[in-house]
Structures are given as C-alpha cells and as structure tokens.
Write a protein that holds these residues in place. Structure first.
Motif, PDB file in Angstrom:
ATOM      1  N   ALA A  63       0.857  -1.182   0.000  1.00 25.44           N
ATOM      2  CA  ALA A  63       0.000   0.000   0.000  1.00 25.44           C
ATOM      3  C   ALA A  63       0.892   1.229   0.000  1.00 25.44           C
ATOM      4  CB  ALA A  63      -0.907   0.000   1.228  1.00 25.44           C
ATOM      5  N   ILE A  64       0.493   2.260  -0.749  1.00 23.75           N
ATOM      6  CA  ILE A  64       1.298   3.472  -0.852  1.00 23.75           C
ATOM      7  C   ILE A  64       0.387   4.688  -0.908  1.00 23.75           C
ATOM      8  CG2 ILE A  64       1.422   3.165  -3.380  1.00 23.75           C
ATOM      9  CD1 ILE A  64       4.153   4.570  -3.299  1.00 23.75           C
ATOM     10  N   GLY A  65       0.768   5.729  -0.163  1.00 24.36           N
ATOM     11  CA  GLY A  65      -0.041   6.942  -0.142  1.00 24.36           C
ATOM     12  C   GLY A  65       0.468   7.908   0.909  1.00 24.36           C
ATOM     13  N   LYS A  66      -0.446   8.719   1.441  1.00 25.57           N
ATOM     14  CA  LYS A  66      -0.107   9.718   2.453  1.00 25.57           C
ATOM     15  C   LYS A  66      -0.698   9.311   3.799  1.00 25.57           C
ATOM     16  CE  LYS A  66       2.134  13.197   0.447  1.00 25.57           C
ATOM     17  NZ  LYS A  66       3.414  13.731   0.946  1.00 25.57           N
ATOM     18  N   ALA A  67       0.150   9.253   4.811  1.00 30.08           N
ATOM     19  CA  ALA A  67      -0.299   8.846   6.140  1.00 30.08           C
ATOM     20  C   ALA A  67      -1.175   9.919   6.786  1.00 30.08           C
ATOM     21  CB  ALA A  67       0.905   8.566   7.025  1.00 30.08           C
ATOM     22  N   VAL A  68      -2.166   9.474   7.566  1.00 31.44           N
ATOM     23  CA  VAL A  68      -2.947  10.397   8.394  1.00 31.44           C
ATOM     24  C   VAL A  68      -2.715  10.105   9.871  1.00 31.44           C
ATOM     25  CG1 VAL A  68      -4.727  10.875   6.692  1.00 31.44           C
ATOM     26  CG2 VAL A  68      -4.985   8.906   8.213  1.00 31.44           C
ATOM     27  N   ALA A  69      -1.955   9.078  10.161  1.00 33.16           N
ATOM     28  CA  ALA A  69      -1.574   8.746  11.536  1.00 33.16           C
ATOM     29  C   ALA A  69      -0.195   8.106  11.479  1.00 33.16           C
ATOM     30  CB  ALA A  69      -2.579   7.803  12.177  1.00 33.16           C
ATOM     31  N   PRO A  70       0.637   8.365  12.471  1.00 32.22           N
ATOM     32  CA  PRO A  70       1.988   7.801  12.439  1.00 32.22           C
ATOM     33  C   PRO A  70       1.976   6.287  12.610  1.00 32.22           C
ATOM     34  CG  PRO A  70       1.564   8.843  14.548  1.00 32.22           C
ATOM     35  CD  PRO A  70       0.394   9.181  13.676  1.00 32.22           C
ATOM     36  N   ALA A  71       3.022   5.670  12.111  1.00 30.63           N
ATOM     37  CA  ALA A  71       3.189   4.230  12.310  1.00 30.63           C
ATOM     38  C   ALA A  71       3.617   3.961  13.745  1.00 30.63           C
ATOM     39  CB  ALA A  71       4.238   3.700  11.340  1.00 30.63           C
ATOM     40  N   TYR A  72       3.387   2.741  14.201  1.00 28.51           N
ATOM     41  CA  TYR A  72       3.881   2.357  15.510  1.00 28.51           C
ATOM     42  C   TYR A  72       5.406   2.282  15.470  1.00 28.51           C
ATOM     43  CZ  TYR A  72      -0.897   0.903  16.604  1.00 28.51           C
ATOM     44  OH  TYR A  72      -2.248   0.882  16.823  1.00 28.51           O
ATOM     45  N   GLY A  73       6.038   2.728  16.554  1.00 30.32           N
ATOM     46  CA  GLY A  73       7.467   2.512  16.681  1.00 30.32           C
ATOM     47  C   GLY A  73       7.739   1.042  16.946  1.00 30.32           C
ATOM     48  N   THR A  74       8.866   0.558  16.504  1.00 31.04           N
ATOM     49  CA  THR A  74       9.211  -0.848  16.714  1.00 31.04           C
ATOM     50  C   THR A  74      10.669  -0.966  17.121  1.00 31.04           C
ATOM     51  OG1 THR A  74       9.704  -1.105  14.350  1.00 31.04           O
ATOM     52  CG2 THR A  74       7.504  -1.756  15.083  1.00 31.04           C
ATOM     53  N   SER A  75      10.955  -1.971  17.929  1.00 36.04           N
ATOM     54  CA  SER A  75      12.328  -2.210  18.363  1.00 36.04           C
ATOM     55  C   SER A  75      12.993  -3.213  17.434  1.00 36.04           C
ATOM     56  CB  SER A  75      12.342  -2.753  19.798  1.00 36.04           C
ATOM     57  OG  SER A  75      11.660  -3.998  19.847  1.00 36.04           O
ATOM     58  N   ARG A  76      14.308  -3.307  17.537  1.00 43.45           N
ATOM     59  CA  ARG A  76      15.066  -4.288  16.771  1.00 43.45           C
ATOM     60  C   ARG A  76      16.002  -5.035  17.712  1.00 43.45           C
ATOM     61  NH1 ARG A  76      11.616  -3.123  13.903  1.00 43.45           N
ATOM     62  NH2 ARG A  76      11.640  -2.651  11.659  1.00 43.45           N
ATOM     63  N   MET A  77      16.158  -6.317  17.479  1.00 44.22           N
ATOM     64  CA  MET A  77      17.069  -7.119  18.287  1.00 44.22           C
ATOM     65  C   MET A  77      18.504  -6.669  18.037  1.00 44.22           C
ATOM     66  SD  MET A  77      15.286 -10.833  17.591  1.00 44.22           S
ATOM     67  CE  MET A  77      16.549 -11.742  18.492  1.00 44.22           C
ATOM     68  N   PRO A  78      19.370  -6.706  19.040  1.00 45.75           N
ATOM     69  CA  PRO A  78      20.768  -6.324  18.842  1.00 45.75           C
ATOM     70  C   PRO A  78      21.493  -7.302  17.933  1.00 45.75           C
ATOM     71  CG  PRO A  78      20.455  -7.252  21.024  1.00 45.75           C
ATOM     72  CD  PRO A  78      19.092  -7.115  20.430  1.00 45.75           C
ATOM     73  N   VAL A  79      22.514  -6.795  17.270  1.00 51.19           N
ATOM     74  CA  VAL A  79      23.265  -7.614  16.317  1.00 51.19           C
ATOM     75  C   VAL A  79      23.823  -8.867  16.986  1.00 51.19           C
ATOM     76  CG1 VAL A  79      25.320  -7.657  14.853  1.00 51.19           C
ATOM     77  CG2 VAL A  79      23.795  -5.682  14.788  1.00 51.19           C
ATOM     78  N   LYS A  80      24.233  -8.735  18.248  1.00 50.93           N
ATOM     79  CA  LYS A  80      24.832  -9.890  18.934  1.00 50.93           C
ATOM     80  C   LYS A  80      23.856 -11.052  19.060  1.00 50.93           C
ATOM     81  CE  LYS A  80      23.831  -8.268  23.662  1.00 50.93           C
ATOM     82  NZ  LYS A  80      22.924  -9.386  23.987  1.00 50.93           N
ATOM     83  N   ASP A  81      22.542 -10.760  18.971  1.00 48.64           N
ATOM     84  CA  ASP A  81      21.539 -11.814  19.093  1.00 48.64           C
ATOM     85  C   ASP A  81      21.139 -12.405  17.735  1.00 48.64           C
ATOM     86  OD1 ASP A  81      21.554 -11.413  21.790  1.00 48.64           O
ATOM     87  OD2 ASP A  81      19.651 -10.312  21.866  1.00 48.64           O
ATOM     88  N   ILE A  82      21.554 -11.784  16.650  1.00 52.58           N
ATOM     89  CA  ILE A  82      21.092 -12.245  15.341  1.00 52.58           C
ATOM     90  C   ILE A  82      22.214 -12.614  14.389  1.00 52.58           C
ATOM     91  CG2 ILE A  82      18.923 -10.948  15.472  1.00 52.58           C
ATOM     92  CD1 ILE A  82      20.200  -8.834  13.652  1.00 52.58           C
ATOM     93  N   ALA A  83      23.467 -12.313  14.761  1.00 48.81           N
ATOM     94  CA  ALA A  83      24.577 -12.587  13.853  1.00 48.81           C
ATOM     95  C   ALA A  83      25.662 -13.363  14.572  1.00 48.81           C
ATOM     96  CB  ALA A  83      25.143 -11.272  13.299  1.00 48.81           C
ATOM     97  N   ARG A  84      26.294 -14.232  13.829  1.00 45.50           N
ATOM     98  CA  ARG A  84      27.432 -14.999  14.340  1.00 45.50           C
ATOM     99  C   ARG A  84      28.621 -14.730  13.413  1.00 45.50           C
ATOM    100  NH1 ARG A  84      28.987 -20.868  14.098  1.00 45.50           N
ATOM    101  NH2 ARG A  84      27.294 -21.125  12.593  1.00 45.50           N
ATOM    102  N   PHE A  85      29.722 -14.272  13.959  1.00 48.97           N
ATOM    103  CA  PHE A  85      30.916 -13.956  13.176  1.00 48.97           C
ATOM    104  C   PHE A  85      31.953 -15.066  13.382  1.00 48.97           C
ATOM    105  CE2 PHE A  85      28.731 -10.013  13.867  1.00 48.97           C
ATOM    106  CZ  PHE A  85      28.954  -9.264  12.715  1.00 48.97           C
ATOM    107  N   ILE A  86      32.400 -15.649  12.281  1.00 47.77           N
ATOM    108  CA  ILE A  86      33.362 -16.757  12.404  1.00 47.77           C
ATOM    109  C   ILE A  86      34.528 -16.564  11.438  1.00 47.77           C
ATOM    110  CG2 ILE A  86      31.643 -18.427  13.203  1.00 47.77           C
ATOM    111  CD1 ILE A  86      31.409 -19.448  10.367  1.00 47.77           C
TER     112      ILE A  86
END
Length: 208
Positions: A185-208
């Motif tokens: 869907a695309i257009g002009k907002a009449v109300a803001p979106a909900y804010g959302t959090s993001r998981m930290p990189v340490k919880d979603i990535a593994r560096f090897i």
C-alpha cells in the motif's frame, strides 16, 4: 536527485509501516510508474528480472481487493496498492534482456550469447519450486527498493503478505507461472506508524 535528498540511512530509519492513509489523496499513474522504474535497479537472479506488478488505483477494485486481503483497511484507503508478482518462467525473457544489454553497451555479442546459453541450460530444467523461490527472492529485493524510493518522495508504505494468494491469482487471472508475493500500500499517512524495536546484532549474527 538534489542536495536536499535525504541520505539512505535517514530514509531507512524513517520508513515505517503505515496503516492509516488519507483516502482523498491520489497519486498519479506517472508517479507510480517512476517509482517502479527507479526500483528496477534492484539486483535479480542472473539479471532475469522476474518481478511483475499489478497496480491498483480504481476504488471499486481496491474495495474488492480488500476482501481478498483479510479486510485490511489500508488496501482501500491508500492511494494505490502495488501487487508484487513473481514470474517463475523468467528465463523466457533472457534473449530480450541480453539484446538490451548489448544495445546499451553493457556487454558484447559473445557475452550476450554466454548469458543466453547459461540461462537456457539451467532454468528450464530447474524444479518449479526452485524457480518460484528465486522469483520470490527477487521480489523481496525490489519491494524494499519500492518502499525506500516512495519514502524519499514523501509517500508512506506498508508491505502485506496477509492475503489469499489463491483467490488473488484467480480473480486477477494470473497465468500459472505468475505467483502473487506481496501487496504494498502506498499513499499519504494520516496517523503515524507504531514505533518498533530491533534485536541487537549480537543476538542475530554470528561472526566466524
């Protein structure tokens, strides 16, 4: 682009999934065509560009689409809804794409022939499910570009996978090799979106 254009990181941060739209605001077909044209700079598997689109602007059709999309309000109130379709027979366009690459100076005749041969030796013999997955992957890449470009132009979006894909394909007469993947869907907002959090990189990535 002008010097006033927002940088990529700002756009990424500000783009949110908006579900409340001004139903009186209407985008033009030319604006929507420009967004799609810019978005096609997205990468795709073997440059076969397996994405297709149906753009809904007609009010009666959007109302019908809303019923297929689990009665999501934004389907009807947004200025337009872009249906992103995957083409699992994408390889059938390889000659056209390769010829355009030559015409635009991106490759020579030998490279063109290699591209065609590689595609025709692989994709027609790949399982249908694999080709469908490739088309879905490509659709995801271009969908994100559509939403970022829209935000840069001052519009809001929300991607939706919650719709009856079988009913969609039947109602809008998709050929067997075209698969509905997402609605945007695309257009002009009449109300803001909900804010959302993001998981930290340490919880979603593994560096090897």
């Amino acid at each position: 682009m002008t010097t006033a254009t927002k940088d990529l990181y700002t756009l990424m941060s500000e783009r949110k999934s908006v579900r409340k739209y001004d139903p009186t605001f209407k985008m033009t077909q030319a604006e929507l065509e420009e967004i799609l044209a810019l978005a096609t700079s997205a990468p795709s598997s073997s440059n076969l560009q397996s994405w297709r689109f149906i753009v809904f602007q007609d009010e009666a059709t959007k109302k019908e689409l809303r019923a297929i999309a689990n009665d999501q309000e934004q389907v009807e109130t947004a200025s337009a809804v872009i249906a992103v379709i995957g083409d699992s027979d994408m390889y059938k366009n390889v000659e056209k794409i390769a010829a355009q690459n030559v015409a635009e100076g991106h490759m020579d005749e030998n490279q063109k022939n290699t591209m065609i041969n590689n595609a025709m030796n692989l994709y027609p013999y790949a399982p249908a499910e694999l080709r469908r997955n490739i088309a879905s992957f490509d659709a995801g890449l271009i969908s994100m570009q559509i939403m970022l470009i829209a935000k840069e132009k001052g519009y809001d979006t929300v991607p939706m996978a919650g719709f009856d894909m079988a009913k969609f394909a039947e109602r809008f007469e998709l050929p067997e090799h075209h698969h509905p993947i997402a609605l945007i869907a695309i257009g002009k907002a009449v109300a803001p979106a909900y804010g959302t959090s993001r998981m930290p990189v340490k919880d979603i990535a593994r560096f090897i």
